[in-house]
Every structure is written in structure tokens, then in C-alpha cells.
Design a protein around this motif. Structure first.
Motif, PDB file in Angstrom:
ATOM      1  N   SER A 150       0.618  -1.347  -0.456  1.00 30.83           N
ATOM      2  CA  SER A 150       0.278   0.309   0.172  1.00 30.83           C
ATOM      3  C   SER A 150       0.972   1.163  -0.019  1.00 30.83           C
ATOM      4  CB  SER A 150      -1.249  -0.326   1.644  1.00 30.83           C
ATOM      5  OG  SER A 150      -1.551  -1.169   1.107  1.00 30.83           O
ATOM      6  N   VAL A 152      -4.819  -6.157  -2.176  1.00 26.75           N
ATOM      7  CA  VAL A 152      -5.000  -4.989  -1.101  1.00 26.75           C
ATOM      8  C   VAL A 152      -6.712  -5.929   0.196  1.00 26.75           C
ATOM      9  CG1 VAL A 152      -4.861  -3.569   0.320  1.00 26.75           C
ATOM     10  CG2 VAL A 152      -3.917  -3.473  -1.465  1.00 26.75           C
ATOM     11  N   GLN A 207      -5.402   2.150   1.071  1.00 34.90           N
ATOM     12  CA  GLN A 207      -4.463   2.182   1.152  1.00 34.90           C
ATOM     13  C   GLN A 207      -3.294   3.147   1.491  1.00 34.90           C
ATOM     14  OE1 GLN A 207      -3.650   1.198  -3.164  1.00 34.90           O
ATOM     15  NE2 GLN A 207      -5.578  -0.356  -3.098  1.00 34.90           N
TER      16      GLN A 207
END
Ligand code: FS2
Ligand code: SF4
Length: 542
Positions: free
Chosen positions: A42, A63, A173
Motif C-alpha cells: 500500500s 489489498v 491504501q
């Protein structure tokens, strides 16, 4: 291992030997490493965005799934987690190649670390929660990370319905990367916590839009809780797309499909009513699954948490999909947008006995935003006439601790002129009690899954508009919320972002709140724990 992310953490302070949830130390450590490399990835994607570059949806999905994998009771499979770490490092290495040496020099260690499988265990032991020494910074970093795990779970469900929100992913992120940043102060992290609530609202709105566009708006529905004579498949968790695929594939096979726990609200959506073999709901909240999965007799598909480590008597009948996993249980999956092949589950079901009946009757639900708006006149009249004095939001999670009987007792002790607004598996503490109705309005209005707490927020905002109030806290609505895992954290942060004050949170306050961070929540938002039913009724209802 050290884990204190859920309400059932050992001794209300932290699991250190093994998880109360059944998570083994090596799995807990590896989950820490998965969170660490996902934060590293991230930091890289955030640097790319800052550089004006695009980040693909595949990476956003990676993610989200990684975070979802580490939510309580989602994935107990060491090898599946190890594979996700490998994939994340591989993707990150490729993306690093797109950054200049200057930018790379400023990235945190997590963004640059690489290792092979034989190094994972050793590295994992150095990157856990306790690697942040300052207890307030640690507390805020974990509070933010847990909120982001919840947000990631909701995003993942929307992604399964081919809905994405780049703004939500970019924030998620960036915020993950910020939890690695030693230059951020306590104040910076408090601000980031509240910003996470803003994106929590956006994430729940995205999922609400995805669900209602695909399946229609939930409507008042009576759900059968008994059984039929056909063999059945039990589907649990939150992923409605998985349910759709299962119902399509079981059509005309002689196999019925039953929902379990958080999948119950699927019955409220018009789309699913066309399936004749969509038989009803079997059982209760997640924590009773050992007895209920045994007596169900047929295969079980877990689409998300909450998994209780299965007994041998039904382990070979339990399947997982998506972010969840359990060693020894078959995992079935597909790429986003592709059909999952559930034929093995269906063939197994055909050879199984029909479910053993454990209860009979119906439960009523479907009070999501549009359905309640359709009843707005009746509800507003009932408030104006005094027939309804208060709404009590009792959304959240159920759990196995005995102290949670408080919620059944609280629901029963509420005055008859109060209405419970619920969402999430918390409802099983009172959705089978006969609490009656007020002029035809049931005293328990179930909006749906935990993410449908979004509906409860919309209902509150609508009432604020109807009653022409400036402040949502002037409404006759009080909040007595129960939490268990990290999706409840993003729901809480979303409510705080919307300005809701004086939320009571139980059965215990999170162990990950340091005394100072807990004070910030108490002083700024009036957050409080629970006491006794009698005293809390006095405090909340008066
Ligand atoms: Fe309940 Fe478990 Fe809904 Fe949580 S079935 S505690 O996942 O998110 O709620
Ligand atoms: Fe303990 Fe909860 Fe962590 Fe499981 S998820 S190890 S029960 S704190």
C-alpha cells in the motif's frame, strides 16, 4: 503470537498462546506478516498514485482480500496465507520498478522487504502489533488497521458484484501506509481514525448500491426457520454473489439451500425469492455452528467469517470460498466476475440426509432503508402520537461469551413503546423473542447484515430531516451496540463520522484501546461501556 483484535481476546487483553477463536500461533504470526507486506504494498501504490500513476483494480482487490483474510475467524489456513504473502511480495516488486530511486529511498521498510517462504516465520515474529512500542500510537494504528479490515471486507463484497470505488481503495491504501509512518503524532492518527469513518460510510454505500442494484431493495419478509424433507446445502457468511451462484447451480437438482447466520438477510431481497429451493434459515449466530452444522447433515459453504474450527463429524462437509479458509476443508474459488463451480458440493448434498429440524416457525426482517422509508408516514405518526417513544439501535455482532445474555435481557426489559433497530448477527439475541408490535410496526426491525448498519444511519438521517432537526443526536434514538470483530470497528467509526454521540459499546470495550485513546473517545464522543440491564435502561431510556 500477540493478537487483541476481537472482543473475545484472552483475558480482555490479548491472545498469546493460541487464539480463543482457535487460531494457532504460527497462523497468527503469518497473518501479522500478511498485514505487514500488504501495508508495504500500500505504501508503494500510494507513492505511485502520488506520482500520477494508476493502480489497477486487481491490485486494489489483492489489498482488500489480504486484509479480509486476517479478520477474526476468516482464515485459519497457514498455506493459503503464505501464498498470499508470496503473491503480494511478487506484485510489490514489480510495482517498485515503476518508482524512481528517490521515491524508493523514502519508502518504509515494509515496502522494501522481500523474503522467501523459509524466511516468513522468522520475519513474522518481528512485525506484529507489539513492534510499535508507544502504547497510544500502537492503539491508534491498530484501531485504524482494524477499521480498514472491515472496510476491505465490504469492498470485497462489492467487488464480487463488479463494483469498485477507486477513492475508497486509494484511501484504504494510503491509511494503511500511514500506519507505518513514525512521523505521525497521536493527533494525526486520531484525525486519520475519523477519516476512516468517512470512508467507512462510502464503503458501506458502495456495497449497499451493489447489493440493491443486483438483487433489489430488501422488503418485509417472513423467513421459515424449520426444514423440508430434501437434502440441503447450508450457506453462511456475507457474500450474496456466492449465494446467487449456488442457487443457480442447485435449481432443479432436488437440493434445497438454507441460509445460516449473517446470510439470513438474503431472504429479504426480491431477487432471491424466485428460487423454489431457497428453503429458509437454519440455526443462529456463528458461534453455535458446531451443534448446528452437525445436525444440518448436508454440506456447508462458508463464504466469509465467522468460522468456528470444525468438529471431525462434519469437517469433510465444510467448504470455503473467497477470503476464508480452513485447513482440511476444500476451498472453491474463481477470478472476479467468473462463475464458481459448486458441483462438488451439490453432488455431496444429494447423498446426505435432509437437515434435522431444530426449530419451527418464522422470523421477520427486511427493514432496510427503502422499506422503512415506505413506512415513514406510519413511523412518524407513531412517534408524534407517542406510541413510539424511542428507537434503540442494537446492531453489531453476537458472540459466545455468557455476558452477552445481557442483550436478550435488555431487549426484553425495554419498555413496550420502544423499537429495536438491528443489523448484523447481534440480532440472534432477540429476533426469536416475541416482542410484539406497535400499531403493526414490529418492535424488532432487522435491516440486514452488519454492513446494513448503513441503512440504520440513513433511517436516522431521514428522521432528522422529517423532524427538521439540526443534530442527529436530538432524535429519540439511542445506541447500544455489541461488537465482536473488525467489521464492527468500521461501523462504529462510520457512526462517529456521522456525528452520532453517546454510543454504548459492549459487552466489553476493545482491549486495543489504550487508556488515553479510550479517553479521547469518551471525551469527544461520549462512548461508554455497558453496565447492568436495569441501569442501562435507566440511562438510555430514562
Ligand atoms: Fe457476525 Fe461474524 Fe457480520 Fe461479523 S457472523 S461477528 O462476521 O461481520 O457480524
Ligand atoms: Fe484472540 Fe480474537 Fe485474535 Fe482470535 S482474533 S487470536 S480470539 S484476539
Amino acid at each position: 503470537m500477540f493478537c487483541y483484535q476481537c472482543q473475545e481476546t484472552a483475558g480482555c487483553s490479548g491472545c498469546t498462546m493460541s487464539g480463543v477463536c482457535g487460531k494457532k500461533p504460527e497462523v497468527a504470526n503469518l497473518q501479522d506478516l500478511l498485514v505487514y507486506v500488504t501495508k508495504g504494498l500500500s505504501a508503494v501504490t500510494t507513492a505511485l498514485r502520488n506520482d500520477g500513476k494508476e493502480v489497477s483494480e486487481n491490485i486494489n482487490h489483492l489489498v482488500s482480500v489480504n486484509l479480509f483474510t486476517t479478520i477474526t475467524n476468516a482464515n485459519f489456513d497457514y498455506y493459503a496465507i503464505s501464498e498470499k504473502i508470496r503473491e503480494t511480495i511478487f506484485v510489490k516488486e514489480q510495482l517498485l520498478g515503476e518508482l524512481s530511486e528517490d521515491v524508493k529511498a523514502n519508502l518504509p521498510e515494509a515496502a522494501l522487504w522481500t523474503g522467501t517462504e523459509d524466511e516468513f516465520d522468522a520475519k513474522a515474529k518481528t512485525v506484529g502489533i507489539l513492534s510499535t512500542e508507544n502504547e497510544d500510537i500502537r492503539s491508534l494504528r491498530e484501531l485504524i488497521t482494524y477499521g480498514l479490515k472491515g472496510l476491505a471486507a465490504y469492498s470485497k463484497h462489492a467487488n464480487a458484484l463488479i463494483r469498485d470505488n477507486e477513492e475508497v481503495d486509494a484511501f484504504l491504501q494510503k491509511a494503511l501506509a500511514d500506519t507505518l509512518d513514525d512521523s505521525l503524532s497521536v493527533d494525526d492518527l486520531v484525525a486519520l481514525t475519523l477519516e476512516a469513518g468517512k470512508y467507512g460510510v462510502a464503503g458501506m454505500a458502495l456495497l449497499d448500491e451493489a447489493n440493491t442494484a443486483a438483487y433489489g431493495n430488501p422488503e418485509i419478509t417472513q423467513v421459515n426457520i424449520g426444514v423440508r424433507n430434501n437434502p440441503g446445502i447450508l450457506i453462511s457468511g456475507h457474500d450474496l454473489k456466492d449465494l446467487e451462484m449456488l442457487l443457480e447451480q442447485t435449481k432443479g437438482t432436488g437440493v434445497d439451500v438454507y441460509t445460516h447466520s449473517e446470510m439470513l438477510p438474503a431472504h429479504y431481497y426480491p431477487f432471491f425469492k424466485k428460487y423454489d429451493n431457497f428453503a429458509g434459515n437454519y440455526g443462529n449466530a456463528w458461534w453455535k455452528q458446531k451443534e448446528e452444522f452437525a445436525s444440518f447433515n448436508g454440506p456447508i459453504l462458508m463464504t466469509t467469517n465467522c468460522i468456528v474450527p470444525p468438529a471431525d463429524s462434519y469437517k469433510d462437509r465444510m467448504f470455503t470460498t473467497g477470503a476464508c479458509g480452513y485447513p482440511g476443508c476444500k476451498h472453491i474459488d474463481s477470478e472476479y466476475g467468473q462463475t464458481k463451480d459448486f458441483s462438488e458440493i451439490i453432488e455431496m448434498a444429494k447423498k446426505c440426509d435432509a437437515p434435522t429440524e431444530i426449530e419451527t416457525g418464522t422470523i421477520t426482517g427486511g427493514f432496510a432503508h427503502e422499506q422503512v422509508f415506505a413506512l415513514a408516514d406510519t413511523v412518524v405518526d407513531a412517534v408524534k402520537s407517542g406510541a413510539i417513544k424511542k428507537f434503540v439501535v442494537m446492531a453489531g455482532c453476537d458472540g459466545r461469551s455468557k455476558s452477552r445474555s445481557y442483550y436478550s435481557e435488555f431487549a426484553q426489559a425495554l419498555p413496550k413503546d420502544t423499537v429495536i433497530l438491528t443489523a448484523g448477527c447481534a440480532k440472534y439475541k432477540y429476533n426469536k423473542l416475541d416482542l410484539g408490535d406497535i400499531g403493526g410496526i414490529p418492535r424488532v426491525l432487522d435491516a440486514g447484515q452488519c454492513n446494513d448498519s448503513y441503512s440504520l444511519a440513513l433511517i436516522a438521517l431521514k428522521l432528522k430531516e422529517v423532524f427538521e432537526l439540526d443534530d442527529v443526536n436530538d432524535l429519540p434514538i439511542v445506541y447500544n451496540i455489541s461488537w465482536y470483530e473488525q467489521k464492527a470497528v468500521i461501523v462504529l467509526l462510520a457512526l462517529l463520522y456521522l456525528g452520532v454521540k453517546n454510543i454504548h459499546l459492549g459487552p466489553t470495550l476493545p482491549a486495543f484501546l489504550s487508556p488515553n485513546v479510550a479517553n479521547v473517545l469518551v471525551e469527544n464522543f461520549g462512548i461508554a461501556g455497558i453496565t447492568t440491564v436495569e441501569d442501562d435502561i435507566k440511562t438510555l431510556i430514562g
